[in-house]
Write a protein that holds these residues in place. Structure first.
Motif, PDB file in Angstrom:
ATOM      1  N   ILE A 147       2.126  23.932  -5.600  1.00  0.00           N
ATOM      2  CA  ILE A 147       3.158  22.902  -5.802  1.00  0.00           C
ATOM      3  C   ILE A 147       3.264  21.949  -4.603  1.00  0.00           C
ATOM      4  N   PRO A 148       3.282  22.458  -3.359  1.00  0.00           N
ATOM      5  CA  PRO A 148       3.255  21.505  -2.233  1.00  0.00           C
ATOM      6  C   PRO A 148       2.010  20.619  -2.244  1.00  0.00           C
ATOM      7  N   LEU A 149       0.871  21.202  -2.649  1.00  0.00           N
ATOM      8  CA  LEU A 149      -0.371  20.423  -2.712  1.00  0.00           C
ATOM      9  C   LEU A 149      -0.269  19.338  -3.784  1.00  0.00           C
ATOM     10  N   PHE A 150       0.238  19.704  -4.958  1.00  0.00           N
ATOM     11  CA  PHE A 150       0.459  18.718  -6.019  1.00  0.00           C
ATOM     12  C   PHE A 150       1.302  17.555  -5.520  1.00  0.00           C
ATOM     13  N   ASN A 151       2.400  17.880  -4.855  1.00  0.00           N
ATOM     14  CA  ASN A 151       3.331  16.842  -4.425  1.00  0.00           C
ATOM     15  C   ASN A 151       2.732  15.947  -3.343  1.00  0.00           C
ATOM     16  N   ALA A 152       2.035  16.538  -2.387  1.00  0.00           N
ATOM     17  CA  ALA A 152       1.424  15.751  -1.310  1.00  0.00           C
ATOM     18  C   ALA A 152       0.375  14.789  -1.874  1.00  0.00           C
ATOM     19  N   LEU A 153      -0.489  15.293  -2.756  1.00  0.00           N
ATOM     20  CA  LEU A 153      -1.539  14.445  -3.323  1.00  0.00           C
ATOM     21  C   LEU A 153      -0.953  13.375  -4.253  1.00  0.00           C
ATOM     22  N   SER A 154       0.139  13.716  -4.952  1.00  0.00           N
ATOM     23  CA  SER A 154       0.787  12.729  -5.824  1.00  0.00           C
ATOM     24  C   SER A 154       1.377  11.585  -5.010  1.00  0.00           C
ATOM     25  N   VAL A 155       1.986  11.916  -3.883  1.00  0.00           N
ATOM     26  CA  VAL A 155       2.526  10.873  -3.008  1.00  0.00           C
ATOM     27  C   VAL A 155       1.404   9.958  -2.530  1.00  0.00           C
ATOM     28  N   VAL A 156       0.271  10.543  -2.158  1.00  0.00           N
ATOM     29  CA  VAL A 156      -0.877   9.740  -1.717  1.00  0.00           C
ATOM     30  C   VAL A 156      -1.321   8.797  -2.832  1.00  0.00           C
ATOM     31  N   ALA A 157      -1.456   9.321  -4.057  1.00  0.00           N
ATOM     32  CA  ALA A 157      -1.920   8.505  -5.180  1.00  0.00           C
ATOM     33  C   ALA A 157      -0.956   7.358  -5.471  1.00  0.00           C
ATOM     34  N   LEU A 158       0.328   7.656  -5.526  1.00  0.00           N
ATOM     35  CA  LEU A 158       1.315   6.628  -5.867  1.00  0.00           C
ATOM     36  C   LEU A 158       1.505   5.612  -4.736  1.00  0.00           C
ATOM     37  N   GLU A 159       1.477   6.098  -3.494  1.00  0.00           N
ATOM     38  CA  GLU A 159       1.607   5.184  -2.353  1.00  0.00           C
ATOM     39  C   GLU A 159       0.369   4.301  -2.219  1.00  0.00           C
ATOM     40  N   LEU A 160      -0.787   4.870  -2.491  1.00  0.00           N
ATOM     41  CA  LEU A 160      -2.042   4.143  -2.333  1.00  0.00           C
ATOM     42  C   LEU A 160      -2.093   2.907  -3.228  1.00  0.00           C
ATOM     43  N   PHE A 161      -1.535   3.021  -4.440  1.00  0.00           N
ATOM     44  CA  PHE A 161      -1.580   1.906  -5.390  1.00  0.00           C
ATOM     45  C   PHE A 161      -0.225   1.216  -5.547  1.00  0.00           C
ATOM     46  N   ARG A 162       0.678   1.491  -4.624  1.00  0.00           N
ATOM     47  CA  ARG A 162       2.021   0.921  -4.705  1.00  0.00           C
ATOM     48  C   ARG A 162       2.031  -0.560  -4.335  1.00  0.00           C
ATOM     49  N   GLY A 163       1.310  -0.894  -3.283  1.00  0.00           N
ATOM     50  CA  GLY A 163       1.367  -2.277  -2.811  1.00  0.00           C
ATOM     51  C   GLY A 163       0.070  -3.035  -2.977  1.00  0.00           C
ATOM     52  N   GLY A 164      -0.923  -2.419  -3.594  1.00  0.00           N
ATOM     53  CA  GLY A 164      -2.178  -3.118  -3.852  1.00  0.00           C
ATOM     54  C   GLY A 164      -3.237  -2.939  -2.775  1.00  0.00           C
ATOM     55  N   LYS A 165      -2.858  -2.446  -1.610  1.00  0.00           N
ATOM     56  CA  LYS A 165      -3.871  -2.186  -0.588  1.00  0.00           C
ATOM     57  C   LYS A 165      -3.461  -0.957   0.225  1.00  0.00           C
ATOM     58  N   MET A 166      -4.440  -0.344   0.833  1.00  0.00           N
ATOM     59  CA  MET A 166      -4.205   0.906   1.534  1.00  0.00           C
ATOM     60  C   MET A 166      -3.510   0.661   2.868  1.00  0.00           C
ATOM     61  N   ASN A 167      -2.425   1.413   3.084  1.00  0.00           N
ATOM     62  CA  ASN A 167      -1.672   1.348   4.330  1.00  0.00           C
ATOM     63  C   ASN A 167      -1.449   2.784   4.802  1.00  0.00           C
ATOM     64  N   PRO A 168      -2.340   3.297   5.672  1.00  0.00           N
ATOM     65  CA  PRO A 168      -2.247   4.713   6.076  1.00  0.00           C
ATOM     66  C   PRO A 168      -0.885   5.104   6.633  1.00  0.00           C
ATOM     67  N   LYS A 169      -0.267   4.227   7.423  1.00  0.00           N
ATOM     68  CA  LYS A 169       1.039   4.554   7.995  1.00  0.00           C
ATOM     69  C   LYS A 169       2.095   4.701   6.910  1.00  0.00           C
TER      70      LYS A 169
ATOM     71  N   ILE B  38       1.521   5.471   3.755  1.00  0.00           N
ATOM     72  CA  ILE B  38       1.217   6.672   2.981  1.00  0.00           C
ATOM     73  C   ILE B  38       1.717   7.910   3.718  1.00  0.00           C
ATOM     74  N   LEU B  39       1.451   7.969   5.028  1.00  0.00           N
ATOM     75  CA  LEU B  39       1.894   9.120   5.825  1.00  0.00           C
ATOM     76  C   LEU B  39       3.416   9.220   5.835  1.00  0.00           C
ATOM     77  N   LYS B  40       4.071   8.075   5.979  1.00  0.00           N
ATOM     78  CA  LYS B  40       5.533   8.065   5.961  1.00  0.00           C
ATOM     79  C   LYS B  40       6.052   8.529   4.598  1.00  0.00           C
ATOM     80  N   GLY B  41       5.384   8.097   3.529  1.00  0.00           N
ATOM     81  CA  GLY B  41       5.783   8.504   2.189  1.00  0.00           C
ATOM     82  C   GLY B  41       5.666   9.993   1.983  1.00  0.00           C
ATOM     83  N   ILE B  42       4.642  10.594   2.599  1.00  0.00           N
ATOM     84  CA  ILE B  42       4.442  12.044   2.478  1.00  0.00           C
ATOM     85  C   ILE B  42       5.510  12.804   3.248  1.00  0.00           C
ATOM     86  N   VAL B  43       5.711  12.450   4.518  1.00  0.00           N
ATOM     87  CA  VAL B  43       6.604  13.250   5.376  1.00  0.00           C
ATOM     88  C   VAL B  43       8.072  13.042   5.034  1.00  0.00           C
ATOM     89  N   THR B  44       8.408  11.958   4.327  1.00  0.00           N
ATOM     90  CA  THR B  44       9.814  11.721   3.969  1.00  0.00           C
ATOM     91  C   THR B  44      10.098  12.028   2.502  1.00  0.00           C
TER      92      THR B  44
END
Length: 312
Positions: A137-159, A161-167
């Motif tokens: 379940i933690p793995l599902f949630n972490a990877l889901s945040v990455v997927a949704l954050e990655l395509f949220r703004g149209g371009k990759m923003n590692p910071k 994405i990381l903020k989205g995961i930890v918060t």
């Protein structure tokens, strides 16, 4: 017939709660602003408490199975990475890309894991599912945040994405649950009961919100996406990974847990997360609704097939 009853007993209550949500919206007991508030409450309070409690209650000493945990984690991660490469080539709209990736690789294991395993092998087999919940379940949630954050703004923003995961509330709840499980921390009985009751609100509320947010008129615009998402979640993922699990020697309760992991429909919380993270929540909701319905048949077929082969 017994296997069909087992599958139906797991899926139908979820589906009826979705129908209840659809009904209360149609008779105007709730409106869109109130649904938005309820969804935010579910995402930030009830779902995190449920997730924390499921991991918190896991007894590591009775169900430790490194081989099973490793196979499950590697399989989920591998499916996520492949989808991350394939889905952008098939789907052009960013809000749909993250939702499709999440909808295919992420199953409703937190709800299906224990019922399916216990229905087939009794309460004594629940430990295997419980411990895998703490890993997956933690793995599902972490990877889901990455997927949704990655395509949220149209371009990759590692910071970002990381903020989205930890918060993310679900990630934080998972981390606290694992910490409590590893350290052996326990609440006083009264507080533990409160935590259990609050967590118990999460799934019914999320399903009712989902039903209230569902629109049949929107289905026409998602034909290709639904075919891709449902086919990937209910057919392709289990067809790939369950035979591999059998080849690796998983049998009985272990195989039942893998069926719940790979063959169950898209997680209910994927809809809530999509709404909160600017994904296409209409598509996410339809994947959950139709996946829950069709999984009655597909889970039955997987259980029946493996029983006929003498593997369950």
């Amino acid at each position: 017939m017994e296997n069909l009853i087992v599958s139906a007993s797991v899926v139908l209550p979820l589906f009826f709660m979705i129908v209840l949500g659809y009904f209360v919206k149609r008779i105007r007991m709730v409106d869109d602003p109130s649904l938005k508030v309820m969804n935010n409450l579910a995402f930030r309070v009830f779902l995190p408490v449920l997730l924390f409690y499921n991991i918190y209650k896991t007894d590591v000493s009775t169900a430790l199975n490194y081989k099973l945990m490793t196979f499950a984690a590697v399989s989920v991660t591998a499916s996520f990475l492949v989808l991350l490469l394939l889905i952008p080539r098939i789907e052009k709209a960013n809000p749909r890309r993250g939702v499709l990736i999440q909808g295919i690789f992420r199953s409703n294991f937190i709800i299906f894991g224990l019922p399916v395993t216990e229905s087939l092998f009794g309460p004594g087999a629940a430990g295997t599912a419980s411990l895998l919940i703490a890993v997956i379940i933690p793995l599902f949630n972490a990877l889901s945040v990455v997927a949704l954050e990655l395509f949220r703004g149209g371009k990759m923003n590692p910071k970002k994405i990381l903020k989205g995961i930890v918060t993310n509330p679900l990630i934080l709840a998972s981390a606290l649950g694992v910490l409590a499980m590893v350290t052996g921390f326990r609440f006083p009985a009264v507080l533990e009961e409160v935590v259990a009751d609050v967590g118990g609100i999460a799934t019914p509320l999320a399903l009712i919100i989902l039903g209230a947010s569902f629109s049949f008129s929107a289905v026409k615009g998602y034909g290709k996406q639904l075919l891709l998402g449902l086919g990937g979640r209910l057919v392709l993922i289990p067809t790939i990974f369950l035979p591999i699990g059998v080849a690796l020697g998983f049998r009985g309760p272990e195989l039942a847990v893998l069926i719940a992991l790979f063959a169950s429909p898209t997680a209910v919380s994927s809809f809530t997360m999509a709404q909160q993270m600017d994904g296409d929540s209409q598509l996410a909701g339809q994947l959950v609704v139709f996946g829950s319905l069709f999984s009655i048949l597909t889970i039955f077929l997987w259980v029946f097939s493996f029983k006929q082969l003498g593997l369950l």
